[in-house]
Design a protein around this motif. Structure first.
Motif, mmCIF file in Angstrom:
data_model
loop_
_atom_site.group_PDB
_atom_site.id
_atom_site.type_symbol
_atom_site.label_atom_id
_atom_site.label_comp_id
_atom_site.label_asym_id
_atom_site.label_seq_id
_atom_site.Cartn_x
_atom_site.Cartn_y
_atom_site.Cartn_z
ATOM 1 N N ARG A 182 26.398 31.604 -34.129
ATOM 2 C CA ARG A 182 26.986 31.824 -32.747
ATOM 3 C C ARG A 182 26.148 32.810 -32.055
ATOM 4 O O ARG A 182 25.862 32.902 -30.789
ATOM 5 N N GLN A 183 25.502 33.837 -32.849
ATOM 6 C CA GLN A 183 24.465 34.744 -32.165
ATOM 7 C C GLN A 183 23.397 34.221 -31.393
ATOM 8 O O GLN A 183 22.978 34.234 -30.355
ATOM 9 N N ILE A 184 22.697 32.958 -32.136
ATOM 10 C CA ILE A 184 21.426 32.259 -31.528
ATOM 11 C C ILE A 184 22.150 31.360 -30.532
ATOM 12 O O ILE A 184 21.231 31.355 -29.434
ATOM 13 N N THR A 185 23.228 30.831 -30.497
ATOM 14 C CA THR A 185 23.796 29.958 -29.205
ATOM 15 C C THR A 185 23.775 30.870 -28.294
ATOM 16 O O THR A 185 23.605 30.662 -26.958
ATOM 17 N N ALA A 186 24.469 32.092 -28.197
ATOM 18 C CA ALA A 186 24.664 33.093 -27.247
ATOM 19 C C ALA A 186 23.378 33.667 -26.619
ATOM 20 O O ALA A 186 23.238 33.779 -25.404
ATOM 21 N N CYS A 187 22.282 33.883 -27.540
ATOM 22 C CA CYS A 187 21.116 34.456 -27.169
ATOM 23 C C CYS A 187 20.357 33.534 -26.176
ATOM 24 O O CYS A 187 19.905 33.755 -25.142
ATOM 25 N N VAL A 188 20.303 32.252 -26.707
ATOM 26 C CA VAL A 188 19.761 31.136 -25.879
ATOM 27 C C VAL A 188 20.436 31.065 -24.560
ATOM 28 O O VAL A 188 19.529 30.939 -23.537
ATOM 29 N N ALA A 189 21.629 30.855 -24.582
ATOM 30 C CA ALA A 189 22.338 30.752 -23.272
ATOM 31 C C ALA A 189 22.092 32.016 -22.354
ATOM 32 O O ALA A 189 21.830 31.740 -21.163
ATOM 33 N N ARG A 190 21.927 33.208 -22.696
ATOM 34 C CA ARG A 190 21.593 34.236 -21.935
ATOM 35 C C ARG A 190 20.229 34.218 -21.108
ATOM 36 O O ARG A 190 19.962 34.390 -20.094
ATOM 37 N N LEU A 191 19.422 33.765 -22.137
ATOM 38 C CA LEU A 191 17.825 33.523 -21.629
ATOM 39 C C LEU A 191 17.916 32.528 -20.613
ATOM 40 O O LEU A 191 17.141 32.464 -19.782
ATOM 41 N N ARG A 192 18.685 31.417 -20.813
ATOM 42 C CA ARG A 192 18.598 30.295 -20.003
ATOM 43 C C ARG A 192 19.212 30.732 -18.590
ATOM 44 O O ARG A 192 18.550 30.345 -17.531
ATOM 45 N N ALA A 193 20.171 31.561 -18.605
ATOM 46 C CA ALA A 193 20.691 31.912 -17.193
ATOM 47 C C ALA A 193 19.535 32.645 -16.418
ATOM 48 O O ALA A 193 19.688 32.735 -15.386
ATOM 49 N N VAL A 194 18.964 33.683 -17.369
ATOM 50 C CA VAL A 194 18.070 34.471 -16.509
ATOM 51 C C VAL A 194 16.748 33.740 -16.130
ATOM 52 O O VAL A 194 16.356 33.587 -14.892
ATOM 53 N N ALA A 195 16.116 32.687 -17.010
ATOM 54 C CA ALA A 195 15.060 32.046 -16.543
ATOM 55 C C ALA A 195 15.367 30.938 -15.706
ATOM 56 O O ALA A 195 14.396 30.362 -14.927
ATOM 57 N N GLY A 196 16.440 30.659 -15.520
ATOM 58 C CA GLY A 196 16.898 29.409 -14.571
ATOM 59 C C GLY A 196 16.545 29.939 -13.112
ATOM 60 O O GLY A 196 16.151 29.263 -12.350
ATOM 61 N N THR A 197 16.739 31.230 -12.744
ATOM 62 C CA THR A 197 16.437 31.862 -11.504
ATOM 63 C C THR A 197 15.210 32.605 -11.281
ATOM 64 O O THR A 197 14.894 32.952 -10.383
ATOM 65 N N ALA A 198 14.456 32.526 -12.471
ATOM 66 C CA ALA A 198 12.967 33.031 -12.250
ATOM 67 C C ALA A 198 12.188 32.153 -13.262
ATOM 68 O O ALA A 198 11.637 32.506 -14.186
ATOM 69 N N PRO A 199 11.998 31.031 -13.129
ATOM 70 C CA PRO A 199 11.462 30.141 -14.057
ATOM 71 C C PRO A 199 10.000 30.260 -14.448
ATOM 72 O O PRO A 199 9.450 29.699 -15.317
ATOM 73 N N ASP A 200 9.232 30.837 -13.194
ATOM 74 C CA ASP A 200 7.718 31.052 -13.507
ATOM 75 C C ASP A 200 7.399 32.648 -13.791
ATOM 76 O O ASP A 200 6.317 32.850 -13.986
ATOM 77 N N ALA A 201 8.410 33.484 -14.167
ATOM 78 C CA ALA A 201 8.056 34.730 -14.584
ATOM 79 C C ALA A 201 7.467 34.896 -15.773
ATOM 80 O O ALA A 201 8.147 34.355 -16.977
ATOM 81 N N PRO A 202 6.287 35.308 -15.973
ATOM 82 C CA PRO A 202 5.493 35.591 -17.132
ATOM 83 C C PRO A 202 6.214 36.109 -18.405
ATOM 84 O O PRO A 202 6.199 35.616 -19.477
#
Length: 305
Positions: A182-202
């Motif tokens: 459950r922890q890794i699922t929530a972690c990836v979901a949070r990163l996906r949410a952030v990366a989706g609106t800044a897909p090219d951020a280094p």
């Protein structure tokens, strides 16, 4: 440059729609599945277009990133057809808004500098474990318990200390968390949410690229494109130094420094969990809690420092 950026942003919108479509079962949206073989595990494009009241050609253009200006009404119709929750619906709006802006250059990465008064705040929160974290989950500053709570994280140099990297690449994380899946699922979901609106951020692309390469679990979850916000939660740790403890976690955005937030774990005074926090704080190595982590670099492939 602008057209290339628009295509990139539109592609991110299309990826999100495709992920939600392929993970939405027809019976969950009121469709009857026939006896024929379905090549897609979820909805077909034409089924979603019909449910949303838009043409199949228009939807295909959206999913392929060629249409970057869907109206609010179209977005709302797609969200309803896919039974998105509020957070997914908001993420869809943010992706569409970014695609429509034709951003020619990515915004600068958020500051990694932790202001002195925040370092003092971390110390004042002892014995509660606390740390300052970046949007890509780099630990930027911490108090002794904030670092020691993640058993084994102090084995890595400060520049490698990232909570997503820890969850997927450090062997201690699987035994530390009683609900590691459950922890890794929530972690990836949070990163996906952030990366989706800044897909090219280094800062995000470097971390995601590393984890996609080194962790099959991360790659599997990343492909699902689930997004969610962070909520206060109880977490149970199986800590090698202080035993089992259940703590309440809280995340606070840092005012005036976008991208940074403070993570704090607490327990009710007088409880065994609080006693464990006291012990953790007293026995944790005193290692410059005000230290700022340098820029993130990839870790070795086996996850060791």
């Amino acid at each position: 440059m602008a057209s290339q950026s628009a295509h990139s942003e539109g592609a991110e919108l299309g990826r999100f729609l495709r992920a939600r479509r392929t993970q939405t079962r027809p019976e969950h949206v009121g469709l009857t599945v026939g006896a024929g073989i379905r090549r897609t595990p979820g909805l077909r494009r034409e089924e979603l277009a019909t449910l949303a009241g838009i043409s199949i050609d228009y939807y295909v253009r959206l999913e392929r990133g060629k249409e970057t200006r869907p109206s609010p009404a179209v977005l709302d119709s797609l969200a309803r057809a896919l039974h998105m929750d509020d957070q997914e619906h908001q993420h869809l709006r943010e992706l569409a808004a970014r695609a429509a802006r034709y951003v020619s250059e990515p915004p600068p990465a958020p500051s990694r500098t932790v202001r002195p008064h925040l370092k003092l705040l971390l110390e004042s929160l002892r014995p509660n474990p606390a740390y300052v974290i970046s949007r890509s989950m780099d630990m930027l500053a911490w108090n002794p318990g904030g670092l020691a709570l993640y058993a084994g994280l102090d084995d890595w140099p400060a520049k490698h200390r990232n909570l997503a990297r820890y969850l997927f690449l450090h062997p201690a994380s699987r035994t530390l968390f009683t609900d590691w899946d459950r922890q890794i699922t929530a972690c990836v979901a949070r990163l996906r949410a952030v990366a989706g609106t800044a897909p090219d951020a280094p800062d995000l692309t470097n971390l995601v690229g590393e984890l996609l390469l080194k962790s099959p679990d991360f790659a599997r979850l990343w492909e699902r494109y689930e997004v969610t916000g962070r909520k206060p939660a109880h977490k149970t740790f199986r800590h090698p130094q202080v035993g089992m403890l259940t703590l309440t976690s809280q995340s606070l955005h840092v005012e005036g420094t976008p991208g940074q937030r403070i993570g704090v774990y607490t327990a009710e005074p007088g409880t065994p969990d609080h006693d464990a926090l006291l012990l953790l704080d007293m026995t944790a190595p005193v290692a410059a809690p005000s230290q700022e982590a340098p820029a993130v670099q990839p870790t070795p492939s086996d996850g060791t420092a």
